[in-house]
Scaffold this motif. Structure first.
Motif, PDB file in Angstrom:
ATOM      1  N   LEU A   1     -36.879   9.019  -2.715  1.00  0.00           N
ATOM      2  CA  LEU A   1     -35.719   9.424  -2.136  1.00  0.00           C
ATOM      3  C   LEU A   1     -35.851  10.587  -1.272  1.00  0.00           C
ATOM      4  O   LEU A   1     -35.060  11.075  -0.514  1.00  0.00           O
ATOM      5  CB  LEU A   1     -34.429   9.458  -3.141  1.00  0.00           C
ATOM      6  CG  LEU A   1     -33.097   8.972  -3.043  1.00  0.00           C
ATOM      7  CD1 LEU A   1     -32.302   9.326  -3.797  1.00  0.00           C
ATOM      8  CD2 LEU A   1     -32.837   8.579  -1.550  1.00  0.00           C
TER       9      LEU A   1
ATOM     10  N   ILE B   1     -28.631  16.215   1.386  1.00  0.00           N
ATOM     11  CA  ILE B   1     -28.214  15.417   0.408  1.00  0.00           C
ATOM     12  C   ILE B   1     -27.121  14.268   1.166  1.00  0.00           C
ATOM     13  O   ILE B   1     -27.013  13.183   0.451  1.00  0.00           O
ATOM     14  CB  ILE B   1     -27.037  16.304  -0.144  1.00  0.00           C
ATOM     15  CG1 ILE B   1     -27.057  17.677  -0.027  1.00  0.00           C
ATOM     16  CG2 ILE B   1     -26.986  15.999  -1.649  1.00  0.00           C
ATOM     17  CD1 ILE B   1     -25.969  18.640  -0.373  1.00  0.00           C
TER      18      ILE B   1
ATOM     19  N   ARG C   1     -29.085  11.045   1.223  1.00  0.00           N
ATOM     20  CA  ARG C   1     -29.091  10.509  -0.127  1.00  0.00           C
ATOM     21  C   ARG C   1     -28.098   9.899  -0.711  1.00  0.00           C
ATOM     22  O   ARG C   1     -28.030   8.900  -1.363  1.00  0.00           O
ATOM     23  CB  ARG C   1     -29.809  11.680  -0.894  1.00  0.00           C
ATOM     24  CG  ARG C   1     -31.127  12.039  -0.476  1.00  0.00           C
ATOM     25  CD  ARG C   1     -31.550  13.035  -1.699  1.00  0.00           C
ATOM     26  NE  ARG C   1     -32.623  13.777  -1.129  1.00  0.00           N
ATOM     27  CZ  ARG C   1     -33.250  14.890  -1.769  1.00  0.00           C
ATOM     28  NH1 ARG C   1     -32.838  15.009  -2.929  1.00  0.00           N
ATOM     29  NH2 ARG C   1     -34.467  15.172  -1.297  1.00  0.00           N
ATOM     30  N   GLU C   2     -26.962  10.784  -0.550  1.00  0.00           N
ATOM     31  CA  GLU C   2     -25.388  10.203  -1.156  1.00  0.00           C
ATOM     32  C   GLU C   2     -25.440   8.987  -0.448  1.00  0.00           C
ATOM     33  O   GLU C   2     -24.855   8.009  -1.293  1.00  0.00           O
ATOM     34  CB  GLU C   2     -24.230  11.081  -0.878  1.00  0.00           C
ATOM     35  CG  GLU C   2     -24.295  12.220  -1.789  1.00  0.00           C
ATOM     36  CD  GLU C   2     -22.878  13.065  -1.925  1.00  0.00           C
ATOM     37  OE1 GLU C   2     -21.836  12.350  -1.501  1.00  0.00           O
ATOM     38  OE2 GLU C   2     -23.000  14.174  -2.006  1.00  0.00           O
TER      39      GLU C   2
ATOM     40  N   MET D   1     -26.958   6.137  -2.412  1.00  0.00           N
ATOM     41  CA  MET D   1     -26.788   6.006  -3.718  1.00  0.00           C
ATOM     42  C   MET D   1     -25.318   5.381  -3.985  1.00  0.00           C
ATOM     43  O   MET D   1     -25.191   4.817  -5.085  1.00  0.00           O
ATOM     44  CB  MET D   1     -26.894   7.204  -4.605  1.00  0.00           C
ATOM     45  CG  MET D   1     -25.712   8.003  -4.515  1.00  0.00           C
ATOM     46  SD  MET D   1     -25.846   9.457  -5.352  1.00  0.00           S
ATOM     47  CE  MET D   1     -24.136   9.905  -5.578  1.00  0.00           C
TER      48      MET D   1
ATOM     49  N   LEU E   1     -24.985   1.590  -5.159  1.00  0.00           N
ATOM     50  CA  LEU E   1     -25.507   1.459  -6.577  1.00  0.00           C
ATOM     51  C   LEU E   1     -24.510   1.950  -7.406  1.00  0.00           C
ATOM     52  O   LEU E   1     -24.321   1.511  -8.496  1.00  0.00           O
ATOM     53  CB  LEU E   1     -26.903   2.159  -6.632  1.00  0.00           C
ATOM     54  CG  LEU E   1     -27.904   1.616  -5.671  1.00  0.00           C
ATOM     55  CD1 LEU E   1     -29.407   2.369  -5.805  1.00  0.00           C
ATOM     56  CD2 LEU E   1     -28.084   0.130  -5.939  1.00  0.00           C
ATOM     57  N   PHE E   2     -24.049   3.213  -7.118  1.00  0.00           N
ATOM     58  CA  PHE E   2     -23.220   3.740  -8.199  1.00  0.00           C
ATOM     59  C   PHE E   2     -21.866   3.071  -8.109  1.00  0.00           C
ATOM     60  O   PHE E   2     -21.314   2.967  -9.111  1.00  0.00           O
ATOM     61  CB  PHE E   2     -22.774   5.077  -7.775  1.00  0.00           C
ATOM     62  CG  PHE E   2     -23.976   6.251  -8.362  1.00  0.00           C
ATOM     63  CD1 PHE E   2     -25.175   6.160  -8.049  1.00  0.00           C
ATOM     64  CD2 PHE E   2     -23.888   6.920  -9.590  1.00  0.00           C
ATOM     65  CE1 PHE E   2     -26.242   7.004  -8.474  1.00  0.00           C
ATOM     66  CE2 PHE E   2     -24.790   7.714 -10.361  1.00  0.00           C
ATOM     67  CZ  PHE E   2     -25.971   7.685  -9.577  1.00  0.00           C
TER      68      PHE E   2
ATOM     69  N   GLU F   1     -24.929  11.130 -10.857  1.00  0.00           N
ATOM     70  CA  GLU F   1     -25.000  11.105  -9.292  1.00  0.00           C
ATOM     71  C   GLU F   1     -25.995  12.253  -9.011  1.00  0.00           C
ATOM     72  O   GLU F   1     -26.763  12.173  -7.971  1.00  0.00           O
ATOM     73  CB  GLU F   1     -23.814  11.340  -8.908  1.00  0.00           C
ATOM     74  CG  GLU F   1     -22.886   9.863  -9.074  1.00  0.00           C
ATOM     75  CD  GLU F   1     -21.514  10.211  -8.536  1.00  0.00           C
ATOM     76  OE1 GLU F   1     -21.418  11.082  -7.614  1.00  0.00           O
ATOM     77  OE2 GLU F   1     -20.743   9.300  -8.515  1.00  0.00           O
TER      78      GLU F   1
ATOM     79  N   PHE G   1     -29.529  11.599  -9.267  1.00  0.00           N
ATOM     80  CA  PHE G   1     -30.190  10.718  -8.331  1.00  0.00           C
ATOM     81  C   PHE G   1     -30.255  11.506  -6.968  1.00  0.00           C
ATOM     82  O   PHE G   1     -31.596  11.248  -6.439  1.00  0.00           O
ATOM     83  CB  PHE G   1     -28.946   9.858  -8.160  1.00  0.00           C
ATOM     84  CG  PHE G   1     -29.367   8.478  -7.532  1.00  0.00           C
ATOM     85  CD1 PHE G   1     -29.360   8.365  -6.008  1.00  0.00           C
ATOM     86  CD2 PHE G   1     -30.290   7.612  -8.243  1.00  0.00           C
ATOM     87  CE1 PHE G   1     -29.975   7.145  -5.543  1.00  0.00           C
ATOM     88  CE2 PHE G   1     -30.591   6.454  -7.677  1.00  0.00           C
ATOM     89  CZ  PHE G   1     -30.539   6.085  -6.299  1.00  0.00           C
ATOM     90  N   THR G   2     -29.318  12.218  -6.459  1.00  0.00           N
ATOM     91  CA  THR G   2     -29.471  12.724  -5.307  1.00  0.00           C
ATOM     92  C   THR G   2     -30.509  14.048  -5.263  1.00  0.00           C
ATOM     93  O   THR G   2     -30.962  14.311  -4.100  1.00  0.00           O
ATOM     94  CB  THR G   2     -28.011  13.420  -4.657  1.00  0.00           C
ATOM     95  OG1 THR G   2     -27.591  14.095  -5.669  1.00  0.00           O
ATOM     96  CG2 THR G   2     -27.062  12.344  -4.255  1.00  0.00           C
TER      97      THR G   2
ATOM     98  N   ALA H   1     -32.893  14.185  -6.927  1.00  0.00           N
ATOM     99  CA  ALA H   1     -34.262  13.508  -7.127  1.00  0.00           C
ATOM    100  C   ALA H   1     -35.143  14.170  -8.401  1.00  0.00           C
ATOM    101  O   ALA H   1     -36.190  14.261  -8.379  1.00  0.00           O
ATOM    102  CB  ALA H   1     -35.010  13.329  -6.025  1.00  0.00           C
TER     103      ALA H   1
ATOM    104  N   LYS I   1     -33.336  21.849  -5.757  1.00  0.00           N
ATOM    105  CA  LYS I   1     -32.198  21.191  -5.176  1.00  0.00           C
ATOM    106  C   LYS I   1     -30.989  21.091  -5.870  1.00  0.00           C
ATOM    107  O   LYS I   1     -29.746  21.142  -5.670  1.00  0.00           O
ATOM    108  CB  LYS I   1     -32.630  19.565  -4.837  1.00  0.00           C
ATOM    109  CG  LYS I   1     -33.670  19.519  -3.417  1.00  0.00           C
ATOM    110  CD  LYS I   1     -32.759  19.391  -2.409  1.00  0.00           C
ATOM    111  CE  LYS I   1     -33.426  20.011  -1.185  1.00  0.00           C
ATOM    112  NZ  LYS I   1     -34.301  19.109  -0.468  1.00  0.00           N
TER     113      LYS I   1
ATOM    114  N   GLN J   1     -27.246  21.897  -4.987  1.00  0.00           N
ATOM    115  CA  GLN J   1     -26.118  21.115  -5.090  1.00  0.00           C
ATOM    116  C   GLN J   1     -24.816  21.353  -5.822  1.00  0.00           C
ATOM    117  O   GLN J   1     -23.823  21.013  -5.804  1.00  0.00           O
ATOM    118  CB  GLN J   1     -26.847  19.804  -5.222  1.00  0.00           C
ATOM    119  CG  GLN J   1     -27.635  19.064  -4.205  1.00  0.00           C
ATOM    120  CD  GLN J   1     -28.280  17.797  -4.456  1.00  0.00           C
ATOM    121  OE1 GLN J   1     -27.992  17.339  -5.354  1.00  0.00           O
ATOM    122  NE2 GLN J   1     -28.972  17.575  -3.332  1.00  0.00           N
TER     123      GLN J   1
END
Lengths: 396, 371
Positions: free
Chosen positions: A301, A307, A310-311, A314, A317-318, B352, B355-356, B358, B363, B367
């Motif tokens: 990813l 971000i 990437r969001e 995702m 899936l979420f 979440e 995931f974002t 990673a 990061k 975030q």
């Protein structure tokens, strides 16, 4: 009490007698043409003679003529259309008897290919009822008496509709009263379900009624129908309500969802090709018994440094709670981070359709995951700095 | 009133405070404490990291959270175990830490510094090499070196670094008698005699900025001698070591000629330090992508970052990878942020975010900021 009644009864009778006598006197004093009074009276009572003497006005005549002409015209068009259809069938080498409208459309598209954008501007061959706007049949007969009892409102069909609705509401109330008097309860199974259908739009209603309607009148129509539906016994008038409802299309998907194929390790996978967004093109493969691994062009990813992309990846899936149970593998090229991530998101959602139940499918559709985003960069126009931006506006 | 405070106390104890450990001495840290945070006392923090050493964003975070908390992670523990097990009679072992951007190399370095300080090592810590070579604000004070021909000096920078060295090793410089072996003649009137304490040499360098770079050279030589003679053990930590090997710096001479790193005196001094011709010490170095300009940041592996020259210099080294957060570490970090009220919201946010970001620590911190 009885005496009083009797007196009351007597009075009106006496009044009548008095009136007649007075009238006769008036006639004697006011009318000049005394010898023709009997004739005039005779004429008034005789309906047929009246009819014969009365002439139809010119406007009426013209209207009736126009109506007749229109009918003839439509008949001729119908005849010509049918003949044309048979000719077309012969040209295409198919059987004229079983040549449907769909075949006609296909044939026309083949014989007259057109690059015009608007479908309504391309060559078409349709039955005359669809091509020519519908007109009302003769609204009144030769004597000028309108057929419809609400003709003089100007929009008889529309007001008849409202009138019917009001009558049905009243009937529903009466039925409700009757039932409560008998101390019964409304039948819960008979509830009308209007969740998956909407009322006809103003244009559609205008088409059905062959009349122009203003916005206010359309709102009134909607209010009436809502009122009717909200009553407990509205199910008895189901046909009336259904005539003015349009079902919302949700059943399109069931036919199109692909079945997953199985790869060497026995895992189910689905590949979606042609994932596009802006200028990005790619394909996405989803494998089902997975651990939540995502591979984009061979990288993790972290392929996307920001971000937001990437969001985007995702989100599907979420949303379906499958972030731990699916493996995603994609190859994309072209475009920038937003375009690529949008394409992957659509691809994932489209692939997940095969692994998700119907309820979740509807939710996905409402969330907009399954619609292809067709927005492209708008062209810059000459004379303007950008696509929409204009130079500073000066009043003078 | 009482019930309220009792409730607060109860809440504090009933919360699973699983992200902290009370063990604040790194030498006692072991595998049971992986993923847990321990905090450093503020004065120690100031002493060790006054002139750098912690990443900027992290120091801002310490101000917000009013404490310096570092997570105990596997790479740091590995290094500590290795150091404990080294044989100090053999030549120094060099460790190279590498990892992606933001995976925690500088903080691991900080953890090790704390350990070294506790164990009584003499610390030589270069917080960030690129600051010398690439951070040209308006005008770098440069002068042509007098002792070395054709070399360039950075007097102010070196003086600042000497001050940093002094604050870090206050205790050692005061207590033990570390004496220099040679005498150095700076000018007709200034000399430092042999047998004078090391602190005097350092003082001289700070006071007389003109001779700072030569003082640095002398210091390096002396420290090597002292370590060989078993008078002190040394811990060398250099962050962004690969900056020494990039062909260009952002400096230029008054004649607008670009300066290569090898022509700067401090590179030679620090490169001397990292050679393995002395004993009784440890050298830990990080190879960081951020030390190079953006075009050359393709990979984070040491072979790429150190170029051929650096690789040859460092050749027998122990590579240590600092990776992303594991699940447990991630959860612990997330609960730490929640405790500090840095991260708010429903628990689903955590999955979440995992995931974002990673699993990348930097990061993750970034975030959480707008949340």
């Amino acid at each position: 009490m009885a005496l009083q009644f009797g007196v009351k009864h007597l009075f009106p009778v006496s009044k009548c007698l008095v009136k007649n006598i007075l009238l006769k006197n008036v006639c004697k004093y006011s009318s000049k043409s005394t010898p023709t009074t009997t004739h005039a009276l005779q004429d008034i009572t005789d309906w047929e003679t009246l009819n014969k003497k009365k002439k139809t006005s010119k406007a009426m005549k013209a209207y009736l003529e126009r109506a007749k002409e229109h009918d003839e015209f439509m008949k001729k068009q119908e005849f010509e259309f049918n003949i044309g259809k048979r000719h077309l069938a012969n040209m295409m080498g198919e059987d004229p008897e079983t040549f449907t409208q769909k075949d006609v459309d296909r044939a026309i598209e083949y014989l007259f290919p057109s690059g015009i954008y608007d479908p309504a501007a391309r060559p078409l061959m349709k039955p005359p009822e669809e091509v020519f706007p519908a007109r009302k049949a003769a609204e009144f007969d030769e004597a000028g008496r309108p057929h419809h009892f609400l003709f003089y409102t100007g929009k008889p069909n529309f007001f008849k509709l409202l009138y019917d609705g009001a009558e049905l509401i009243q009937q529903a109330y009466d039925f409700q009263d009757k039932v409560t008097r008998k101390k019964a309860v409304p039948d819960p199974n008979g509830e009308l379900n209007i969740g998956n259908s909407a009322w006809l739009t103003k244009d559609q209603l205008e088409q059905v009624l062959v009349e122009n309607i203003t916005d206010l009148e359309y709102d009134n129509f909607k209010l009436l129908m809502e009122r009717l539906v909200s009553l407990p016994y509205s199910y008895r008038h189901k046909e009336f309500i259904e005539k003015y409802q349009k079902p919302l299309a949700t059943q399109k998907f069931a036919l199109e969802i692909p079945k997953p194929s199985y790869d060497d390790e026995g895992r189910a996978f689905v590949t979606t090709y042609e994932c596009l967004r802006k200028k990005a093109r790619g394909d996405v493969t989803i494998r089902v018994p997975g651990t939540g691994k995502i591979t984009i062009n061979g990288k993790d990813l972290t392929y996307f440094e920001d971000i937001q992309p990437r969001e985007q990846v995702m989100f599907p899936l979420f949303f379906t709670n499958m972030q731990q149970s699916v493996d995603v593998e994609c190859n994309i090229e072209g475009g920038g981070p937003t375009g690529q991530s949008g394409a992957i998101r659509w691809g994932i959602a489209w692939g997940l359709r095969s692994f998700v139940d119907k309820h979740m499918l509807e939710k996905m559709q409402v969330a907009g995951l399954l619609t292809r985003d067709h927005r492209r960069r708008e062209r810059k126009k000459p004379g303007q700095p950008g696509a929409r931006k204009k130079p500073t506006w000066k009043r003078r | 009133m009482i019930s309220r405070s009792w409730r607060i106390v109860c809440r504090r104890y009933s919360q699973t405070v699983t992200f902290r450990t009370t063990e604040s001495s790194p030498s006692q840290h072991n595998e049971k404490q992986i993923g847990l945070f321990y905090s450093i006392k503020p004065d120690l923090c100031k002493q060790l990291f006054a002139h750098g050493g912690l990443p900027k964003s992290f120091s801002k975070q310490t101000k917000t959270f009013t404490e310096t908390a570092i997570m105990v992670r596997q790479p740091a523990l590995d290094l500590i175990d290795c150091i404990k097990a080294t044989d100090f009679n053999k030549p120094v072992i060099r460790y190279v830490m590498y990892g992606e951007k933001g995976s925690g190399k500088s903080l691991t370095m900080a953890h090790l510094l704390h350990y070294a300080h506790e164990e009584g090592y003499l610390i030589i810590h270069v917080p960030w090499v690129s600051e010398f070579l690439r951070r040209v604000t308006r005008h770098k004070e440069m002068s042509n070196s007098q002792t070395h021909e054709g070399f360039v000096d950075l007097p102010l920078d070196v003086a600042a670094w000497l001050l940093h060295f002094k604050t870090q090793n206050q205790a050692l410089l005061k207590n033990t008698e570390l004496k220099i072996s040679k005498s150095y003649v700076w000018s007709k009137r200034e000399t430092t005699e042999a047998g004078a304490p090391l602190s005097q040499l350092v003082e001289h360098g700070i006071n007389r900025v003109k001779y700072a770079c030569d003082v640095l050279d002398a210091l390096v030589y002396e420290i090597k001698q002292l370590s060989d003679n078993k008078q002190c053990k040394t811990f060398v930590a250099i962050d962004g070591y690969n900056g020494f090997f990039y062909p260009l710096t952002r400096l230029h001479t008054p004649t607008k000629k670009k300066v290569k790193p090898e022509e700067v005196t401090l590179t030679t001094s620090f490169l001397e330090l990292t050679k393995n011709d002395w004993t009784n010490g440890v050298v830990v170095v990080t190879a960081d992508q951020l030390a190079l300009p953006d075009d050359n940041q393709e990979s984070y592996l040491p072979r790429y970052l150190l170029y051929k020259k650096g690789f040859e210099l460092l050749d027998p080294f122990v590579p240590i990878e600092v990776g992303r957060y594991s699940d447990k570490e991630f959860l612990s970090c997330a609960s730490y942020y929640r405790d500090r009220l840095w991260l708010r919201g429903p628990p689903e946010i955590e999955t979440e975010l995992k995931f974002t970001s990673a699993g990348n620590p930097y990061k993750f911190m970034e975030q959480c900021a707008p949340l």
